[in-house]
Scaffold this motif. Structure first.
Motif, mmCIF file in Angstrom:
data_model
loop_
_atom_site.group_PDB
_atom_site.id
_atom_site.type_symbol
_atom_site.label_atom_id
_atom_site.label_comp_id
_atom_site.label_asym_id
_atom_site.label_seq_id
_atom_site.Cartn_x
_atom_site.Cartn_y
_atom_site.Cartn_z
ATOM 1 N N LEU A 79 24.798 -36.361 65.870
ATOM 2 C CA LEU A 79 25.340 -36.532 67.226
ATOM 3 C C LEU A 79 24.316 -36.061 68.270
ATOM 4 O O LEU A 79 24.130 -36.716 69.304
ATOM 5 C CB LEU A 79 26.648 -35.737 67.370
ATOM 6 N N ALA A 80 23.648 -34.950 67.984
ATOM 7 C CA ALA A 80 22.674 -34.403 68.942
ATOM 8 C C ALA A 80 21.504 -35.369 69.135
ATOM 9 O O ALA A 80 20.957 -35.492 70.239
ATOM 10 C CB ALA A 80 22.177 -33.047 68.465
ATOM 11 N N GLY A 84 20.502 -37.470 72.986
ATOM 12 C CA GLY A 84 19.179 -37.374 73.596
ATOM 13 C C GLY A 84 18.948 -36.025 74.262
ATOM 14 O O GLY A 84 19.830 -35.161 74.291
ATOM 15 N N PRO A 85 17.746 -35.853 74.843
ATOM 16 C CA PRO A 85 17.351 -34.542 75.357
ATOM 17 C C PRO A 85 18.182 -34.047 76.540
ATOM 18 O O PRO A 85 18.251 -32.842 76.779
ATOM 19 C CB PRO A 85 15.881 -34.734 75.759
ATOM 20 N N VAL A 86 18.811 -34.951 77.298
ATOM 21 C CA VAL A 86 19.627 -34.471 78.433
ATOM 22 C C VAL A 86 21.096 -34.312 78.055
ATOM 23 O O VAL A 86 21.916 -33.900 78.878
ATOM 24 C CB VAL A 86 19.504 -35.406 79.674
ATOM 25 N N GLY A 87 21.431 -34.617 76.817
ATOM 26 C CA GLY A 87 22.828 -34.539 76.384
ATOM 27 C C GLY A 87 23.191 -33.146 75.898
ATOM 28 O O GLY A 87 22.356 -32.241 75.832
ATOM 29 N N ARG A 88 24.461 -32.990 75.582
ATOM 30 C CA ARG A 88 24.986 -31.696 75.123
ATOM 31 C C ARG A 88 26.009 -31.939 74.023
ATOM 32 O O ARG A 88 26.925 -32.766 74.182
ATOM 33 C CB ARG A 88 25.672 -30.990 76.298
ATOM 34 N N VAL A 89 25.850 -31.232 72.920
ATOM 35 C CA VAL A 89 26.831 -31.291 71.830
ATOM 36 C C VAL A 89 27.370 -29.879 71.617
ATOM 37 O O VAL A 89 26.600 -28.922 71.492
ATOM 38 C CB VAL A 89 26.200 -31.814 70.519
ATOM 39 N N ARG A 114 19.868 -28.634 72.918
ATOM 40 C CA ARG A 114 20.935 -29.546 73.368
ATOM 41 C C ARG A 114 22.267 -29.278 72.657
ATOM 42 O O ARG A 114 23.204 -30.048 72.769
ATOM 43 C CB ARG A 114 20.499 -31.011 73.223
ATOM 44 N N ILE A 115 22.311 -28.184 71.911
ATOM 45 C CA ILE A 115 23.536 -27.850 71.161
ATOM 46 C C ILE A 115 24.045 -26.479 71.586
ATOM 47 O O ILE A 115 23.269 -25.519 71.650
ATOM 48 C CB ILE A 115 23.269 -27.849 69.640
#
Ligand SMILES: C[S@@+](CC[C@H](N)C(=O)[O-])C[C@H]1O[C@@H](n2cnc3c(N)ncnc32)[C@H](O)[C@@H]1O
Length: 215
Positions: A79-80, A84-89, A114-115
């Protein structure tokens, strides 16, 4: 070596083996996690389901993902990579040891930033994170599935997805079994198909994957 994570036996063994053999090789960290899962009987989704999960996350351009029941972080990594780099899991699991092990894998995979790692009951922890999610992945204890659905469904944006593993539960949902986990999954399946805010379907891949689209 062919690593198999078969679940329900809903697909012929040779056909299932064929679909796993088609999967591209995974990187060292993910391969090591798969090996650990086999050796220590950790119930991860495995590469075929992980690929479907990642595909859905990519399809809806998911950036904010909440995961319920993350164990050593195998599904979290897939999922991470999708967000991508601007996302958040948001990784959630009840075990401190699982979380520590997962952190090590995330660090080695270069995606720790990002996690967010949260330890406790996923069904409570979701209240501690504000805002809507593009995707919620549910893999908690099976008797908790109805509670997980009731808690998660209002938190998903329109057009977002609620995805749940093990919804065929080795076929027990279709037979006479009446233990708490089987009843939990059965009730969950009734809920997702009767919900007016979700358009749901079950993919009979491995142990059954429910995909619910928020309307
Ligand atoms: C099936 S495993 C998760 C596997 C993971 N999704 C993967 O595929 O890599 C379920 C994990 O969730 C944890 N768990 C179950 N119910 C939970 C809950 N209500 N809150 C937090 N963790 C939970 C279990 O202890 C276990 O570590």
């Amino acid at each position: 070596m062919t690593v198999r994570f078969s679940g329900g036996g809903f697909v012929d063994d040779d056909v299932e083996a064929y679909t796993y053999e088609l999967l591209p090789p995974r990187d060292d960290v993910v391969s090591e996690m798969e090996q650990q899962a086999i050796e220590r009987s950790i119930p991860i989704i495995g590469p075929a389901v992980a690929r479907v999960l990642q595909q859905y996350a990519l399809a809806i351009n998911a950036r904010r993902v909440f995961e319920m029941g993350s164990a050593i972080g195998y599904s979290t990594i897939w999922l991470a990579r999708a967000v991508g780099p601007v996302g958040r899991v948001y990784y959630t699991d009840g075990g401190e040891k699982n979380a520590a092990e997962a952190r090590g894998y995330f660090e080695r995979a270069g995606i720790l930033d990002r996690i967010e790692i949260l330890v406790g009951d996923s069904i409570d922890l979701i209240d501690s994170v504000e805002g809507e999610f593009d995707l919620i992945f549910n893999d908690v204890d099976k008797h908790q599935y109805p509670a997980a659905f009731r808690k998660a469904a209002p938190r998903i944006r329109k057009g977002g997805l609620f995805i749940t593993d093990n919804v065929l539960w080795g076929g027990r949902v279709a037979r006479g079994d009446s233990d708490a986990d089987t009843e939990g999954v059965r009730e969950f399946n009734r809920l997702i198909y009767s919900s007016r805010e979700m358009y749901s379907s079950i993919l009979p891949i491995r142990d059954g994957l429910a995909v619910c689209l928020k309307l």
